[in-house]
Scaffold this active site. Structure first.
Site, PDB file in Angstrom:
ATOM      1  N   GLY A 161      42.311  31.139  36.850  1.00 47.98           N
ATOM      2  CA  GLY A 161      42.870  30.468  35.680  1.00 47.98           C
ATOM      3  C   GLY A 161      43.608  31.442  34.776  1.00 47.98           C
ATOM      4  N   PHE A 162      43.020  32.616  34.576  1.00 48.85           N
ATOM      5  CA  PHE A 162      43.614  33.669  33.744  1.00 48.85           C
ATOM      6  C   PHE A 162      43.843  33.222  32.308  1.00 48.85           C
ATOM      7  CE2 PHE A 162      45.393  34.371  38.117  1.00 48.85           C
ATOM      8  CZ  PHE A 162      44.513  35.381  38.453  1.00 48.85           C
ATOM      9  N   GLU A 206      38.886  41.321  31.861  1.00 52.73           N
ATOM     10  CA  GLU A 206      40.201  41.492  31.255  1.00 52.73           C
ATOM     11  C   GLU A 206      40.619  42.936  31.008  1.00 52.73           C
ATOM     12  OE1 GLU A 206      38.827  38.446  28.565  1.00 52.73           O
ATOM     13  OE2 GLU A 206      40.852  37.651  28.506  1.00 52.73           O
ATOM     14  N   PRO A 220      28.445  45.984  41.368  1.00 56.57           N
ATOM     15  CA  PRO A 220      29.566  46.926  41.532  1.00 56.57           C
ATOM     16  C   PRO A 220      30.731  46.368  42.355  1.00 56.57           C
ATOM     17  CG  PRO A 220      27.466  48.014  41.959  1.00 56.57           C
ATOM     18  CD  PRO A 220      27.165  46.555  41.802  1.00 56.57           C
TER      19      PRO A 220
HETATM   20 MO1  MOS Z   1      40.858  34.709  29.609  1.00 50.06          MO
HETATM   21  S1  MOS Z   1      42.767  34.798  28.866  1.00 50.06           S
HETATM   22  O1  MOS Z   1      39.981  34.460  28.153  1.00 50.06           O
HETATM   23  O2  MOS Z   1      40.727  33.406  30.632  1.00 50.06           O
END
Ligand code: MOS
Length: 642
Positions: free
Chosen positions: A143-144, A604, A531
């Protein structure tokens, strides 16, 4: 909201929905819809919009000291503007809704990063109580950020299904993903930095303007990192937005920080060179030892070590300072560094854990796995507390019917959900202990808290009974625990994650080829819970950062605001041939102020600072300071105006 009025404020806005028996029939019919409209002039370019009116002040902003005065009094100054283009999230899995109504209840399958919020929004829109709406998203193909919040197609599908009395499925085609489901807005960032004669920062100003739609205020928080990464007494960050005839922007992986750190970490590089310092030495000299924007100590900050270990693994000491001085055959080599940074959040979360008589356990939480491994993390947590082997733990996520979990975004799912799952596991064990000390239980009359839970057994004085036997012996099917875990207390510590990217680029001027050849990243995200999954997130973010650096930009026709390259052929993202050697160092220092596991988040941070590290390496190789992303080849070729 779709179909709210008869004004079209951006190309791609829904004006009608065609529903048919088959996809082909619906598509053919949609092309036959004729729309009459009165045309007005589109203002779709940022420059044109800024000439037409003043931008709106908003966002978070920060100010301390007197940055203007300190700038004027500085020994060295830089005053430069960076720009970043409109980027589109482009998850492989497109946005899609399947909606049906049954006995006054609305069921929705949605590709969403937030089933609970989506459920709540639909309940509001359709005037239903929340128990009459269920949203499911058991798996999401990324989704990003584009799937954090509901978009018009979902409302339209639910409305159509209600009207028709039948299930309706609506998939947003790839070209419409450039208009109707959000994007990272275009930014202009004016940076003014000054140091004293010793190379210490005395003034930082970071002023951002971003595009937004005609119907929304969206502020890209580009100064969010600038206010605290480096020690500086005089800092001002501002955010403004300017409305254009495009769809509404939204969070895209590391919103604010990704474009913001392109500007900040490029400017820090320019500042270091203006002072005559090595870019790495300049950073180390100016790091902040506490969060000067909130005046709080860091909960845990290993940025100096990230810079040092990254530099060592990369071989930064082999960098010769002079521009264009490192060569390998026809290629000119450039080395660049960029710090990365992202706020570490912990949000409230609920979870349920059920120990079952068949010897398995079930964990449920209305959080989502957006491809990051949340199912695995939840199972690991249950295993850690109960001692049950991981293959006997079943995890159910992604339904609004489960105990409320957070949005899967902001890199906060792991840090938020683990404490809830751990406590729900302990709660289930407490229930089980009470059963175990029943008259007919295996430990009659023992104090429940005296029973040790380990390896899937309750034990006391050398007697061990499995959880399953405790339940079966009393014909019980399960022992259940549920827990609500609060968010982080942010009054005592500043919680952030840190890191550093070291990038080698290779520029072949004879054939105008630019490659990112090598990336070494040292990342400080607290305890690394898994990991493999963690490394995968950082590697993916680096690849996305290469896209941001070299390729990605949604282009709009200035005459009408139509996106021109609204497809994978022309909106260029990195492919396998573009991948560098990637070496990720995970520092693994538990941050126990945030939660009992010491885990922050990792989704992120890897994209932040990467574009600056690339741009800094490009400058080192070519002498060309590219301040406008993406760094396309025309910007590096001699004799081509940029
Ligand atoms: Mo991220 S931009 O909080 O899915």
């Amino acid at each position: 909201m779709p179909f709210e009025d008869d004004v079209v404020s951006y190309p791609g806005q829904f004006v009608a929905l065609v529903v048919a028996q088959s996809f082909e029939q619906a598509r053919a019919a949609a092309y036959r819809v004729h729309v009459d409209y009165e045309a007005s002039v589109a203002v779709s370019a940022m420059d044109a919009a800024l000439q037409a009116r003043e931008p709106k002040v908003g966002g978070r902003g920060h100010s301390r000291g007197d940055a203007e005065r300190a700038f004027a009094g500085g020994a060295h100054q830089i005053d430069v503007t960076y720009t970043t283009p409109n980027e589109t999230h482009n998850p492989m899995e497109m946005h899609a809704t399947t909606a049906y109504w049954q006995n006054g209840r609305l069921h929705v399958f949605e590709s969403t990063q937030g089933v609970v919020n989506h459920r709540n929004v639909l309940a509001n829109v359709f005037d239903l109580s929340i128990d009459k709406v269920e949203v499911s998203a058991p798996f999401i193909g990324s989704g990003f950020g584009s799937k954090l919040f509901p978009w018009p197609h979902s409302i339209a599908a639910c409305a159509a299904s209600r009207q028709l009395g039948r299930p309706v499925q609506l998939v947003v085609p790839r070209p419409q993903m450039f208009t109707t489901v959000g994007h990272r807005p275009e930014t202009q960032q004016h940076m003014r930095l000054a140091t004293n004669a010793d190379g210490r920062l005395v003034s930082i100003r970071h002023e951002t303007i971003n595009t937004t739609s005609m119907t929304d205020d969206y502020f890209e928080n580009c100064g969010g990192v600038t206010k605290s990464l480096y020690s500086c007494a005089n800092v001002t960050t501002t955010e403004k937005s300017i409305q254009v005839n495009r769809g509404t922007p939204t969070s895209m992986r590391a919103p604010g920080a990704a474009p913001g750190l392109f500007a900040l970490e490029s400017a820090i590089d320019e500042m270091a060179l203006a002072v005559g310092f090595d870019p790495l030495a300049f950073r180390l000299r100016n790091l902040a030892t506490r969060d000067e924007s909130s005046n709080l100590p860091w909960s845990s900050n290993h940025l100096p070590e990230a810079l040092a270990r990254g530099a060592e693994r990369f071989g930064w000491d082999k960098r010769s300072a002079e521009v264009g001085s490192m060569r390998d055959g026809d290629e000119i080599i450039g080395y660049g560094v960029g710090a990365c940074n992202w706020e570490a959040f912990r949000l409230p979360a609920d979870a349920r854990v059920i120990l079952r008589a068949d010897g398995t356990a079930l964990a449920q939480c209305a959080v989502q796995d957006i491809g990051t491994g949340t199912y695995t993390i939840v199972a690991q947590t249950v295993a850690d507390i109960t001692g049950l082997p991981i293959d006997r733990i079943e995890v159910e996520l992604g339904s609004s019917a489960f105990p409320a979990g957070p949005l899967s975004g902001g890199s906060w799912a792991t840090a938020s959900v683990m404490p809830a799952v751990a406590e729900a596991s302990r709660e289930a064990l407490r229930t089980l202990r009470v059963y175990a000390v029943n008259q007919r239980g295996p430990f009659p009359e023992a104090a429940p808290e005296s029973l040790i839970a380990e390896g899937g057994h309750l034990a006391l004085n050398g007697k061990r009974v499995s959880y399953a036997e405790v339940l079966k012996g009393q014909r019980l099917s399960k022992a259940e625990g549920e827990h609500h875990s609060p968010g982080a207390d942010v009054s005592k510590y500043s919680f952030r994650s840190f890191g550093a990217h070291f990038v080698e680029v290779r520029w072949d001027p004879g054939i105008s080829r630019l490659r990112v050849a090598r990336v070494v990243s040292a990342i400080d995200v607290g305890k690394v819970v898994n990991p493999l999954a963690a490394r995968n997130q950082v590697e993916g973010a680096i690849v996305m950062g290469i896209g941001m650096s070299l390729f990605e930009a949604a282009e709009f026709d200035a005459r009408n605001g139509l996106p021109v390259n609204n497809n994978f052929a022309e909106y260029v993202v990195p492919v396998h041939a573009d991948q560098p050697e990637i070496d990720v160092i995970l520092l693994d220092y538990p941050d126990l102020h945030l939660n009992e596991f010491g885990a922050r988040g990792i989704g992120e941070i890897g994209i932040t600072g990467l574009a600056a590290a690339v741009a800094n390496a490009v400058y080192h190789a070519t002498g060309k300071r590219v301040r406008n992303l993406p760094i396309t080849l025309d910007k590096l070729m001699d004799g081509i105006p940029t």
